[in-house]
Scaffold this active site. Structure first.
Site, PDB file in Angstrom:
ATOM      1  CG  ASP A   1      -1.414  -8.390   9.066  1.00 14.04           C
ATOM      2  OD1 ASP A   1      -0.529  -8.043   8.263  1.00 14.04           O
ATOM      3  OD2 ASP A   1      -2.295  -7.611   9.481  1.00 14.04           O
TER       4      ASP A   1
ATOM      5  CG  ASP B   1       3.916  -8.549   6.904  1.00 14.34           C
ATOM      6  OD1 ASP B   1       4.486  -7.478   6.632  1.00 14.34           O
ATOM      7  OD2 ASP B   1       2.729  -8.615   7.267  1.00 14.34           O
TER       8      ASP B   1
ATOM      9  CG  ASP C   1       1.542  -3.436   9.745  1.00 17.85           C
ATOM     10  OD1 ASP C   1       1.863  -2.242   9.603  1.00 17.85           O
ATOM     11  OD2 ASP C   1       0.774  -4.027   8.980  1.00 17.85           O
TER      12      ASP C   1
END
Length: 348
Positions: free
Chosen positions: A332, A336, A97
């Site tokens: 995080d 996800d 990310d």
């Protein structure tokens, strides 16, 4: 899906099939020796067969993996499964990310551009009142609080919190004072093309652009009823981690392909990726509105993916795995988790 475990299982199967005929042949050989007894023949056969079992190979491999886990723990890494050490070593695609990984998660507002004068209250008062009503704690919300404050100047009548699905949050302060703040493509919708050029210019500078818009109609089921009117563009800068360039260079030197999966504007993400040295960072695409088949096809052709929804992250990881890649995924947030569970190696 440990290749070492698969190899162990294969060797053990071969040994199992081989040991039976060898054991019988060895027992007969020992039993037919002069002065041989049943007891001595059994003891000699068992001693020989035990030595043929490859237990030392398994012990040695387990010891190496245990040492690896101890070394990682000294770097404050918690390993949940022993054989994920092997998978980590085999990774050839790493999905990252942008926010909180390449950047340090801290955002700062550079300035805002007022796009319309036709509103009764100052922009600072509108956003400050929205901050007070929303009470959000993500990095973008914190940047808005730091810049505009949290003064409850207006009294909210309806609050729609931010969602990674819709990419905006909204607050109603009365019949005509309905304000939305979020990603321009999702807030402005049909009127986005009118401002696409100026937003694109900011994105090319690596700036995140969010917009403040006003709707004359109240919200219905958490959705905007009519195309809102753009009031301001807010320009946000992500702070790149100091160690990001060296880390990306390390992966490049070790033959690991890095792909960036983000919910932000793909042009902005592409520029940040380029700054930290990610190869082919210019190959970027927005997944907004794309079908599953189009996403699967794009997975291997592009490096930077923007406007990605949680289920699309999982689809990207699956597509890469189906193309023979060993995929590691970092995450995080709760959105996800589907992609993390699908990846060969998950880093939370």
């Amino acid at each position: 899906n440990s290749q070492i475990m698969e190899s162990f299982n294969f060797i053990i199967k071969i040994c199992t099939f081989v040991l039976f005929p060898i054991g019988i042949a060895f027992f007969i050989r020992q039993f037919t020796l002069p002065d041989a007894t049943l007891q001595s023949a059994v003891i000699s056969t068992v001693a020989s067969l035990v030595g043929m079992i490859p237990k030392g190979m398994i012990l040695l491999t387990s010891s190496v993996l245990a040492v690896s886990i101890i070394r990682l723990s000294s770097k404050k890494v918690l390993v949940q499964e022993m054989y994920c050490i092997e998978t980590l070593a085999r990774v050839d695609v790493l999905c990252l990310d942008k926010t909180g990984t390449i950047t340090n998660g801290k955002m700062s507002i550079i300035r805002y551009e007022e796009m319309s004068k036709n509103h009764s209250l100052p922009i600072e008062d509108i956003i400050s009142s929205m901050n007070a009503a929303l009470q959000e704690t993500n990095a973008t919300a914190q940047a808005l609080v730091n810049y505009f404050g949290t003064k409850a100047i207006l009294k909210p009548t309806e609050v729609i919190p931010f969602s990674s699905e819709r990419k905006y949050s909204a607050v109603s302060f009365g019949s005509n004072d309905n304000y939305i703040i979020g990603a321009p493509e999702f807030v402005l919708k049909g009127s986005f093309e009118k401002y696409a050029s100026i937003i694109g210019d900011y994105a090319n500078q690596g700036l995140r652009v969010i917009c403040l818009a006003q709707s004359s109609l109240p919200f219905k089921d958490g959705k905007i009823q009519r195309l809102p009117r753009l009031i301001a563009l807010i320009l946000i800068e992500d702070q790149i981690r100091e160690e990001a360039y060296d880390t990306i260079q390390y992966f490049k030197d070790n033959g690991v392909e890095v792909k960036v999966i983000s919910g932000d504007n793909p042009v902005t993400v592409s520029e940040v990726a380029r700054r930290v040295g990610i190869e082919n960072a210019d190959k970027c695409i927005s997944l907004d509105g794309m079908s599953d088949d189009e996403i699967i096809e794009a997975a291997t052709k592009f490096t930077v993916f923007g406007r990605v929804k949680p289920e699309q992250k999982k689809l990207l990881v699956t597509a890469l795995k189906n193309n023979g890649k060993t995929v590691a995924m970092t995450g995080d947030g709760v959105n996800d988790i589907p992609a993390l569970k699908t990846a060969d190696c998950s880093i939370a």
